[in-house]
Design a protein around this motif. Structure first.
Motif, PDB file in Angstrom:
ATOM      1  N   ALA A 133       0.829  -1.209   0.000  1.00 41.83           N
ATOM      2  CA  ALA A 133       0.000   0.000   0.000  1.00 41.83           C
ATOM      3  C   ALA A 133       0.857   1.250   0.000  1.00 41.83           C
ATOM      4  N   THR A 134       1.956   1.224   0.725  1.00 46.79           N
ATOM      5  CA  THR A 134       2.865   2.371   0.747  1.00 46.79           C
ATOM      6  C   THR A 134       3.401   2.654  -0.647  1.00 46.79           C
ATOM      7  N   LYS A 135       3.738   1.597  -1.371  1.00 40.63           N
ATOM      8  CA  LYS A 135       4.299   1.770  -2.723  1.00 40.63           C
ATOM      9  C   LYS A 135       3.266   2.314  -3.701  1.00 40.63           C
ATOM     10  N   TYR A 136       2.018   1.862  -3.583  1.00 37.56           N
ATOM     11  CA  TYR A 136       1.016   2.189  -4.604  1.00 37.56           C
ATOM     12  C   TYR A 136      -0.062   3.150  -4.107  1.00 37.56           C
ATOM     13  N   ALA A 137       0.170   3.789  -2.980  1.00 35.52           N
ATOM     14  CA  ALA A 137      -0.862   4.640  -2.378  1.00 35.52           C
ATOM     15  C   ALA A 137      -1.270   5.804  -3.273  1.00 35.52           C
ATOM     16  N   ALA A 138      -0.388   6.263  -4.127  1.00 36.99           N
ATOM     17  CA  ALA A 138      -0.666   7.468  -4.899  1.00 36.99           C
ATOM     18  C   ALA A 138      -1.595   7.232  -6.087  1.00 36.99           C
ATOM     19  N   ASP A 139      -1.854   5.986  -6.446  1.00 33.12           N
ATOM     20  CA  ASP A 139      -2.667   5.718  -7.636  1.00 33.12           C
ATOM     21  C   ASP A 139      -3.959   5.015  -7.247  1.00 33.12           C
ATOM     22  N   SER A 140      -5.068   5.693  -7.411  1.00 30.78           N
ATOM     23  CA  SER A 140      -6.359   5.142  -7.006  1.00 30.78           C
ATOM     24  C   SER A 140      -6.810   3.997  -7.896  1.00 30.78           C
ATOM     25  N   ARG A 141      -6.129   3.791  -9.039  1.00 31.46           N
ATOM     26  CA  ARG A 141      -6.520   2.680  -9.918  1.00 31.46           C
ATOM     27  C   ARG A 141      -5.924   1.350  -9.482  1.00 31.46           C
ATOM     28  N   VAL A 142      -5.036   1.359  -8.503  1.00 32.23           N
ATOM     29  CA  VAL A 142      -4.509   0.106  -7.962  1.00 32.23           C
ATOM     30  C   VAL A 142      -5.522  -0.450  -6.966  1.00 32.23           C
ATOM     31  N   VAL A 143      -5.968  -1.663  -7.226  1.00 34.64           N
ATOM     32  CA  VAL A 143      -6.956  -2.332  -6.373  1.00 34.64           C
ATOM     33  C   VAL A 143      -6.233  -3.376  -5.534  1.00 34.64           C
ATOM     34  N   MET A 144      -6.520  -3.406  -4.247  1.00 25.82           N
ATOM     35  CA  MET A 144      -5.842  -4.320  -3.335  1.00 25.82           C
ATOM     36  C   MET A 144      -6.647  -5.620  -3.221  1.00 25.82           C
ATOM     37  N   GLY A 145      -6.197  -6.654  -3.933  1.00 27.46           N
ATOM     38  CA  GLY A 145      -6.841  -7.963  -3.860  1.00 27.46           C
ATOM     39  C   GLY A 145      -6.188  -8.775  -2.756  1.00 27.46           C
ATOM     40  N   LEU A 146      -6.765  -8.733  -1.565  1.00 30.91           N
ATOM     41  CA  LEU A 146      -6.071  -9.192  -0.360  1.00 30.91           C
ATOM     42  C   LEU A 146      -5.547 -10.615  -0.442  1.00 30.91           C
ATOM     43  N   MET A 147      -6.342 -11.541  -0.980  1.00 31.11           N
ATOM     44  CA  MET A 147      -5.910 -12.932  -0.988  1.00 31.11           C
ATOM     45  C   MET A 147      -6.756 -13.737  -1.958  1.00 31.11           C
ATOM     46  N   ASN A 148      -6.106 -14.551  -2.759  1.00 30.95           N
ATOM     47  CA  ASN A 148      -6.823 -15.439  -3.665  1.00 30.95           C
ATOM     48  C   ASN A 148      -7.362 -16.672  -2.943  1.00 30.95           C
ATOM     49  N   GLU A 149      -8.641 -16.896  -3.041  1.00 31.28           N
ATOM     50  CA  GLU A 149      -9.321 -18.147  -2.702  1.00 31.28           C
ATOM     51  C   GLU A 149      -8.935 -18.789  -1.361  1.00 31.28           C
ATOM     52  N   PRO A 150      -9.201 -18.127  -0.256  1.00 28.48           N
ATOM     53  CA  PRO A 150      -9.085 -18.825   1.033  1.00 28.48           C
ATOM     54  C   PRO A 150      -9.983 -20.060   1.038  1.00 28.48           C
ATOM     55  N   HIS A 151      -9.569 -21.080   1.743  1.00 29.55           N
ATOM     56  CA  HIS A 151     -10.396 -22.286   1.805  1.00 29.55           C
ATOM     57  C   HIS A 151     -10.110 -23.059   3.088  1.00 29.55           C
ATOM     58  N   ASP A 152     -11.104 -23.804   3.531  1.00 26.24           N
ATOM     59  CA  ASP A 152     -10.968 -24.648   4.728  1.00 26.24           C
ATOM     60  C   ASP A 152     -10.417 -23.853   5.908  1.00 26.24           C
ATOM     61  N   MET A 153     -10.950 -22.646   6.085  1.00 27.00           N
ATOM     62  CA  MET A 153     -10.493 -21.801   7.186  1.00 27.00           C
ATOM     63  C   MET A 153     -11.072 -22.322   8.503  1.00 27.00           C
ATOM     64  N   PRO A 154     -10.265 -22.434   9.552  1.00 27.89           N
ATOM     65  CA  PRO A 154     -10.768 -22.964  10.823  1.00 27.89           C
ATOM     66  C   PRO A 154     -11.895 -22.144  11.413  1.00 27.89           C
ATOM     67  N   SER A 155     -11.865 -20.831  11.187  1.00 27.54           N
ATOM     68  CA  SER A 155     -12.884 -19.938  11.730  1.00 27.54           C
ATOM     69  C   SER A 155     -13.068 -18.768  10.780  1.00 27.54           C
ATOM     70  N   ILE A 156     -14.285 -18.580  10.261  1.00 30.24           N
ATOM     71  CA  ILE A 156     -14.526 -17.471   9.352  1.00 30.24           C
ATOM     72  C   ILE A 156     -14.426 -16.132  10.085  1.00 30.24           C
ATOM     73  N   SER A 157     -14.767 -16.114  11.359  1.00 30.34           N
ATOM     74  CA  SER A 157     -14.637 -14.864  12.118  1.00 30.34           C
ATOM     75  C   SER A 157     -13.160 -14.521  12.331  1.00 30.34           C
ATOM     76  N   ASP A 158     -12.325 -15.538  12.554  1.00 28.43           N
ATOM     77  CA  ASP A 158     -10.891 -15.276  12.668  1.00 28.43           C
ATOM     78  C   ASP A 158     -10.326 -14.767  11.340  1.00 28.43           C
ATOM     79  N   TRP A 159     -10.795 -15.352  10.242  1.00 26.94           N
ATOM     80  CA  TRP A 159     -10.337 -14.870   8.940  1.00 26.94           C
ATOM     81  C   TRP A 159     -10.756 -13.420   8.728  1.00 26.94           C
ATOM     82  N   ALA A 160     -11.968 -13.077   9.119  1.00 28.63           N
ATOM     83  CA  ALA A 160     -12.405 -11.678   9.019  1.00 28.63           C
ATOM     84  C   ALA A 160     -11.493 -10.772   9.836  1.00 28.63           C
ATOM     85  N   GLY A 161     -11.001 -11.264  10.973  1.00 26.82           N
ATOM     86  CA  GLY A 161     -10.042 -10.494  11.759  1.00 26.82           C
ATOM     87  C   GLY A 161      -8.734 -10.271  11.024  1.00 26.82           C
TER      88      GLY A 161
END
Length: 479
Positions: A152-180
């Protein structure tokens, strides 16, 4: 008025798509920096073939492809998958590696040069070498948020950069923990000064559109907020494939995904005043996919207030014989791009603009309200037809009711060889008893399209990926 009404309502397929406002974004995944990443979060950096001709271990001309797609097809968003390990040179919790980031940034800058939005996609399935983010023995939330703070620090100046946090989480032990964990990343991104960018929030079960609501991902991720308590520019990230097991590995499609995935998702999005982006959807140019993918995109156009757009899988370093390859042949697109992914998109005209407000603000210190996006003020009609021609057939188990009647069941086409590549142009691998075969030689360890799954255990790997995914092309390291 009618198009505005349709854009905010779930619309039956029998209503002509020309009445709809249309989505704001459409584009292509430009793969290659993610090659070597398996669903356990193990990424072999020696298998990376970045789609940039000017770098070592290049696998395709991503810049040229993006120029083609923006010029010829009016696409305005590209997703740029990359492995976490590659960016930090295999040092969990470490700083971005200058050399590797420099190679990846060439792709990002080439994307930005087109004027499109560019999704930075960490392609690790919410894992690092088998350990789950936020779970015992896995990367900590600080590791995850620290990566995103640096990006984010590197690309903060360009609003066209979209932050795709993570591809395809799966089998997460806790969805609430993942939200955290997601919350930690969002807080870090905004704290680094990237306050104008969209952030994509992925759910469990490979962020399947079919289970995003019913599986609890929507409810858990709805609690993720910006530091000011708003949800402005926090967009749900969903995937959907339309083949028999929703894996994105088969040449034939068997459904359009509307009733089982997109309708429940849109109902939720409307009721909660939120939005989603379909950052992966794919299909071959088999006539069944030309029908069903086009129908799914029609539905998205008709519900564009809730669904911002689609990003098709995939071009980049995939060879032309990969089952879902969208790589142009010279200056000519493959049929599914022409008829569906581009044919159902009017380049954003009348659909909103890059400066429109997206996301929703549901809380605040003094007021409560909502920000909406892409009100339909132009015609934006879709004119391409989803009719198909050529060889191929729909699966024997499939029928589809459309405005023109019912598609009759057809025989399932024979299985296709699964392409593998590396230093072996136009090579193919075939599943055989006890493993995989390449040019008559038995491969003992891994499926060429599903890294880190035991060879000869294709059924097991498909069952473990019973929801959206896609065939992965694993390039072999130079001998």
């Amino acid at each position: 008025m009618l198009s505005r009404y349709l854009a905010g309502s779930i619309v039956a397929l029998k209503i002509a798509s020309t009445l709809a406002a249309g989505v704001q974004f459409a584009g292509i995944n430009i793969a290659g920096f993610d090659f070597g990443c398996g669903t356990d979060g193990t990424c072999t950096t020696s298998s990376v073939y970045g789609p940039v001709p000017s770098i070592p271990r290049s696998g395709g001309d991503g810049p040229g492809q993006m120029k083609h797609f923006t010029t010829n097809d009016k696409f305005n968003i590209f997703r740029l998958p990359v492995g976490w390990q590659f960016l930090v040179n295999n040092q969990l919790g470490g700083t971005l590696d200058a050399t590797n980031l420099g190679q990846y940034d060439k792709l990002v800058q080439a994307c930005l040069t087109t004027g499109a939005h560019c999704i930075i996609d960490i392609h690790n399935y919410a894992r690092w070498n088998g350990g789950i983010i936020g779970a015992a023995g896995g990367p900590t939330n600080d590791d995850f948020s620290g990566l995103w703070k640096q990006l984010a620090t590197k690309y903060a100046a360009d609003s066209r950069v979209v932050m795709g946090l993570m591809n395809e989480p799966h089998d997460m032990p806790s969805i609430s923990d993942w939200a955290g964990s997601v919350q930690a990343a969002v807080t870090a991104i905004r704290g680094a000064g990237a306050t104008s960018q969209m952030i994509l929030l992925p759910g469990d079960v490979y962020t399947s559109a079919a289970t995003f609501v019913s599986g609890g991902s929507a409810a858990a991720l709805a609690a993720v907020t910006n530091p000011d308590g708003s949800t402005h520019n926090l967009i749900f990230d969903v995937h959907k494939y339309l083949d028999s097991d929703s894996s994105g590995t088969h040449p034939a499609c068997v459904r359009n995904g509307i009733s089982d995935a997109f309708e429940p998702l849109v109902t939720y999005l409307q009721s909660s005043n939120r939005q989603a982006l379909v950052s992966e959807i794919g299909g071959s140019s088999n006539p069944s996919c030309l029908q069903y993918v086009c129908e799914a995109l029609d539905f998205m156009n008709q519900n564009s207030k809730s669904i911002l757009g689609w990003v098709a899988w995939a071009a980049g370093s995939f060879p032309a014989d990969y089952v879902y390859s969208l790589t142009p042949h010279g200056d000519t697109d493959v049929p599914i791009v022409t008829q569906c992914f581009a044919g159902k998109f009017e380049g954003g005209i009348g659909f909103g603009s890059a400066t429109d407000t997206v996301g929703s603000d549901t809380t605040g210190s003094n007021t409560a309200g909502s920000d909406t996006t892409g009100s339909s003020t132009g015609s934006g009609s879709t004119t391409a037809s989803s009719s198909t021609s050529g060889t191929g057939a729909t699966p024997s188990s499939s029928t589809s009711t459309t405005s023109g009647g019912t598609t009759q069941p057809q025989p399932q086409p024979p299985p296709q060889p699964i392409p593998i590549n590396g230093n072996r142009p136009n090579s193919t691998g075939t599943a055989v008893s006890g493993g995989w075969q390449y040019n008559g030689q038995q491969l003992q360890s891994q499926s060429p399209c599903k890294p880190n799954y035991a060879a000869g255990n294709v059924a097991t790997s498909k069952n473990r990926r019973s929801n959206p995914g896609k065939a992965r092309l694993e390039y072999e390291a130079e001998q």
